[in-house]
Every structure is written in structure tokens, then in C-alpha cells.
Design a protein around this motif. Sequence first.
Motif, PDB file in Angstrom:
ATOM      1  N   THR A  17       0.835  -1.199   0.000  1.00  0.00           N
ATOM      2  CA  THR A  17       0.000   0.000   0.000  1.00  0.00           C
ATOM      3  C   THR A  17       0.865   1.243   0.000  1.00  0.00           C
ATOM      4  N   GLN A  18       1.899   1.248   0.831  1.00  0.00           N
ATOM      5  CA  GLN A  18       2.795   2.405   0.916  1.00  0.00           C
ATOM      6  C   GLN A  18       3.577   2.573  -0.386  1.00  0.00           C
ATOM      7  N   ARG A  19       4.047   1.474  -0.952  1.00  0.00           N
ATOM      8  CA  ARG A  19       4.857   1.533  -2.178  1.00  0.00           C
ATOM      9  C   ARG A  19       4.031   1.986  -3.376  1.00  0.00           C
ATOM     10  N   GLU A  23       1.105   9.272  -2.319  1.00  0.00           N
ATOM     11  CA  GLU A  23       1.051  10.116  -1.134  1.00  0.00           C
ATOM     12  C   GLU A  23       1.416   9.294   0.086  1.00  0.00           C
ATOM     13  N   SER A  24       1.624   9.966   1.188  1.00  0.00           N
ATOM     14  CA  SER A  24       1.907   9.282   2.445  1.00  0.00           C
ATOM     15  C   SER A  24       0.684   8.503   2.886  1.00  0.00           C
ATOM     16  N   VAL A  25       0.906   7.336   3.456  1.00  0.00           N
ATOM     17  CA  VAL A  25      -0.189   6.477   3.881  1.00  0.00           C
ATOM     18  C   VAL A  25      -0.159   6.359   5.400  1.00  0.00           C
ATOM     19  N   GLU A  67       6.283   3.488  12.457  1.00  0.00           N
ATOM     20  CA  GLU A  67       6.163   4.219  13.718  1.00  0.00           C
ATOM     21  C   GLU A  67       4.702   4.298  14.124  1.00  0.00           C
ATOM     22  N   ALA A  68       4.475   4.243  15.431  1.00  0.00           N
ATOM     23  CA  ALA A  68       3.121   4.334  15.971  1.00  0.00           C
ATOM     24  C   ALA A  68       2.939   5.688  16.631  1.00  0.00           C
ATOM     25  N   HIS A  69       1.799   6.304  16.395  1.00  0.00           N
ATOM     26  CA  HIS A  69       1.469   7.603  16.983  1.00  0.00           C
ATOM     27  C   HIS A  69       0.033   7.542  17.490  1.00  0.00           C
ATOM     28  N   GLU A  80       8.263   5.707   8.587  1.00  0.00           N
ATOM     29  CA  GLU A  80       9.029   6.851   9.107  1.00  0.00           C
ATOM     30  C   GLU A  80       9.312   7.910   8.039  1.00  0.00           C
ATOM     31  N   GLU A  81       9.681   7.502   6.845  1.00  0.00           N
ATOM     32  CA  GLU A  81      10.037   8.474   5.797  1.00  0.00           C
ATOM     33  C   GLU A  81       8.837   9.294   5.325  1.00  0.00           C
ATOM     34  N   ASP A  82       7.622   8.841   5.624  1.00  0.00           N
ATOM     35  CA  ASP A  82       6.416   9.566   5.206  1.00  0.00           C
ATOM     36  C   ASP A  82       5.959  10.604   6.217  1.00  0.00           C
ATOM     37  N   ILE A  83       6.521  10.616   7.395  1.00  0.00           N
ATOM     38  CA  ILE A  83       6.034  11.505   8.453  1.00  0.00           C
ATOM     39  C   ILE A  83       6.254  12.977   8.101  1.00  0.00           C
ATOM     40  N   GLY A  84       7.435  13.329   7.644  1.00  0.00           N
ATOM     41  CA  GLY A  84       7.722  14.726   7.282  1.00  0.00           C
ATOM     42  C   GLY A  84       6.787  15.268   6.215  1.00  0.00           C
TER      43      GLY A  84
END
Length: 180
Positions: A17-19, A23-25, A67-69, A80-84
Amino acid sequence: MMKETALAELVTYIFETQRNSEESVVFRLADLANFYEERLTQLGFSSAQVHSTRLKVKLLQKMPELEAHTKGKYVLLMIEEDIGPTIAFACDNNDTMHMAKTAEMIRCQLATKKTTFSGSLVSEDINDSIAHPLLQLVKLIEHGPDIKSQLDNVSTNSDLALVPLLIFNYHPHTQKVPVK
């Protein structure tokens, strides 16, 4: 064995899904737990009750870049690379963008609707010329966006009068205003 198979499939789903997304998922842990539970049941696991916190720990162990938020009662997972980029997008997405998007959606619907409004507010013209998305927007502006206000205020005469006037003054193409 069934749990490992379902977990591997869930990890693959997250990666794919991410690949495949431009957009960021962001994944809700509750949604992932539901997928995992459904898959375990499908594989024939008799007690497929999933403890979401344990699932989160397993996912974080298998995917160190995940990462969990916590957001209120939800646990959100993302790479992690999608957070920014996600944070930057959220900061740039201001009210002006929302208004422009809303106006574009209404304009697209007005462009496809044929109206019979002649410029006078005769009751037959009003009912034939109403663009329902535009009427809904006018009602939200005039009475408020909450459900209670919408229930208490059905379409008023002012709502029904504003919509045809807006349609009558709608220009399908942007007109240039002459500079004096």
C-alpha cells in the motif's frame, strides 16, 4: 503457523500500500487488527480475537521503519520516511485550499446542470433551477454546518432565492475584468 501467515500477509499489505501510493499512507491500528482478525478466521483459526496492542508490538518488531502515533483513541501507524511530508501537507492545507476545492466542486456540478432560470424569482423557475449541491452549501453558510441547525432549518425562502441568483450569475469560464 496461521498467525505467522496472516501477520506476513498484513506486513506485505502495509508495504505494498505504501509503495503503490503517491502520497503518504497512514494506517489505523484498529483497521489493521480487523484485517488480521478476518484473515485468521478465514484461515480457520478458531479463536480469532486479536489484541491490538500485541499486534502493534509485532508489527513494530517486523517493520522497524514503522512508527506508531496516538491521536485521541486511535493508534496511527506510518512509515518513518512519510512523516515529514504528511506533516508538511497538513500544515499547507489551509482554509483557502478548502474554499477553492469546494468552489471547484460546485462549479463542476453547475457546468453540467442545465437550468431554466430566467432571472425572475417565479416559484416554478426556482424549483426547476435548483442545483442541490449549491443549495446545500447555501444552507450550511446561512444556518450553520452542524446537524442540529440543518434539521431545524429546512430550505427557507432566502435559500431558495439565493441559489437561482448564484446560478444565473455563474460564468462557466473565468471572465477577465477590464483594467481601468
